[in-house]
Design a protein around this motif. Structure first.
Motif, PDB file in Angstrom:
ATOM      1  N   GLU A 114       0.687  -1.077  -0.085  1.00  0.00           N
ATOM      2  CA  GLU A 114       0.021  -0.098   0.031  1.00  0.00           C
ATOM      3  C   GLU A 114       0.760   1.329  -0.072  1.00  0.00           C
ATOM      4  O   GLU A 114       0.522   2.438   0.051  1.00  0.00           O
ATOM      5  CB  GLU A 114      -0.998  -0.116   1.227  1.00  0.00           C
ATOM      6  CG  GLU A 114      -0.362   0.013   2.574  1.00  0.00           C
ATOM      7  CD  GLU A 114      -0.063  -1.140   3.195  1.00  0.00           C
ATOM      8  OE1 GLU A 114       0.404  -1.198   4.272  1.00  0.00           O
ATOM      9  OE2 GLU A 114      -0.371  -2.208   2.448  1.00  0.00           O
ATOM     10  N   GLY A 115       2.164   1.233  -0.288  1.00  0.00           N
ATOM     11  CA  GLY A 115       3.120   2.219  -0.273  1.00  0.00           C
ATOM     12  C   GLY A 115       3.671   2.599   0.982  1.00  0.00           C
ATOM     13  O   GLY A 115       4.334   3.669   1.159  1.00  0.00           O
ATOM     14  N   GLU A 116       3.437   2.037   2.136  1.00  0.00           N
ATOM     15  CA  GLU A 116       3.839   2.069   3.361  1.00  0.00           C
ATOM     16  C   GLU A 116       5.156   1.310   3.683  1.00  0.00           C
ATOM     17  O   GLU A 116       5.359   0.711   2.959  1.00  0.00           O
ATOM     18  CB  GLU A 116       2.979   1.657   4.381  1.00  0.00           C
ATOM     19  CG  GLU A 116       3.364   2.116   5.773  1.00  0.00           C
ATOM     20  CD  GLU A 116       2.187   1.484   6.822  1.00  0.00           C
ATOM     21  OE1 GLU A 116       2.521   1.568   7.946  1.00  0.00           O
ATOM     22  OE2 GLU A 116       1.025   0.988   6.278  1.00  0.00           O
ATOM     23  N   GLU A 117       6.084   2.015   4.378  1.00  0.00           N
ATOM     24  CA  GLU A 117       7.205   1.211   4.967  1.00  0.00           C
ATOM     25  C   GLU A 117       7.388   0.919   6.068  1.00  0.00           C
ATOM     26  O   GLU A 117       6.555   1.696   7.063  1.00  0.00           O
ATOM     27  CB  GLU A 117       8.469   1.917   4.409  1.00  0.00           C
ATOM     28  CG  GLU A 117       8.713   3.281   5.279  1.00  0.00           C
ATOM     29  CD  GLU A 117      10.086   4.013   4.835  1.00  0.00           C
ATOM     30  OE1 GLU A 117      10.730   3.600   3.739  1.00  0.00           O
ATOM     31  OE2 GLU A 117      10.677   4.707   5.628  1.00  0.00           O
ATOM     32  N   LEU A 118       7.640  -0.330   6.559  1.00  0.00           N
ATOM     33  CA  LEU A 118       7.845  -0.666   8.150  1.00  0.00           C
ATOM     34  C   LEU A 118       9.280  -1.021   8.205  1.00  0.00           C
ATOM     35  O   LEU A 118       9.976  -1.707   7.792  1.00  0.00           O
ATOM     36  CB  LEU A 118       6.926  -2.119   8.035  1.00  0.00           C
ATOM     37  CG  LEU A 118       6.986  -2.547   9.419  1.00  0.00           C
ATOM     38  CD1 LEU A 118       6.230  -1.889  10.426  1.00  0.00           C
ATOM     39  CD2 LEU A 118       6.343  -3.921   9.319  1.00  0.00           C
TER      40      LEU A 118
END
Length: 150
Positions: A114-118
């Protein structure tokens, strides 16, 4: 242990655990030393609140060090559970696009669909070659779980 079992074992940092343990022991010893030596050496009596405060501070520091030492990335058949300093998050394999582990960041990151980074604090730059090997192992796990590769 099979190569698959070795590949799927939890990822944990090396130096963060050692430093956390050493600092935890030093914190406990320091708190005990304060509670014993201040009244003896300085002649200043400590009251119950002083003992309680010193103990509470030492416990808080030890809790924080425990959290730092226990960061991990734990793979299973469904995905990856990432335990960082304060938050724990589970992501499924299809959610993970890539693993990044570069010189400009203190730990690794997952790029998510979804375009997020973790952040993955279990992959530490401070661990040097060991950290790079663990990042490659995680990238291999992500590749093995790509749709159509089962």
């Amino acid at each position: 242990m099979s190569s698959r079992e070795e590949l799927e074992r939890p990822i944990r940092p090396r130096y963060a655990r050692i430093v956390g343990l050493v600092l935890g022991v030093l914190t406990v010893l320091g708190a005990v030393a304060i509670m014993v030596l201040v009244p003896l050496v300085a002649g200043v009596p400590l009251g119950p609140v002083d003992y309680l405060g010193t103990t509470a501070l030492a416990l808080l520091i030890c809790w924080f060090l425990y959290r730092q030492a226990s960061v991990a990335a734990v793979p299973d058949d469904d995905g990856l559970t990432v335990r960082n300093l304060f938050l724990t998050r589970t992501v499924t394999w299809p959610e993970i696009v890539s693993v990044r582990f570069g010189q400009d960041r203190p730990w690794g990151y997952l790029d998510l669909a979804e375009g997020e980074e973790l952040a993955v604090m279990a992959l530490q730059q401070a661990d040097g070659a060991y950290g790079r090997t663990e990042a490659r192992r995680l990238a291999t796990l992500v590749a093995l779980h790509e749709p159509g590769r089962h």
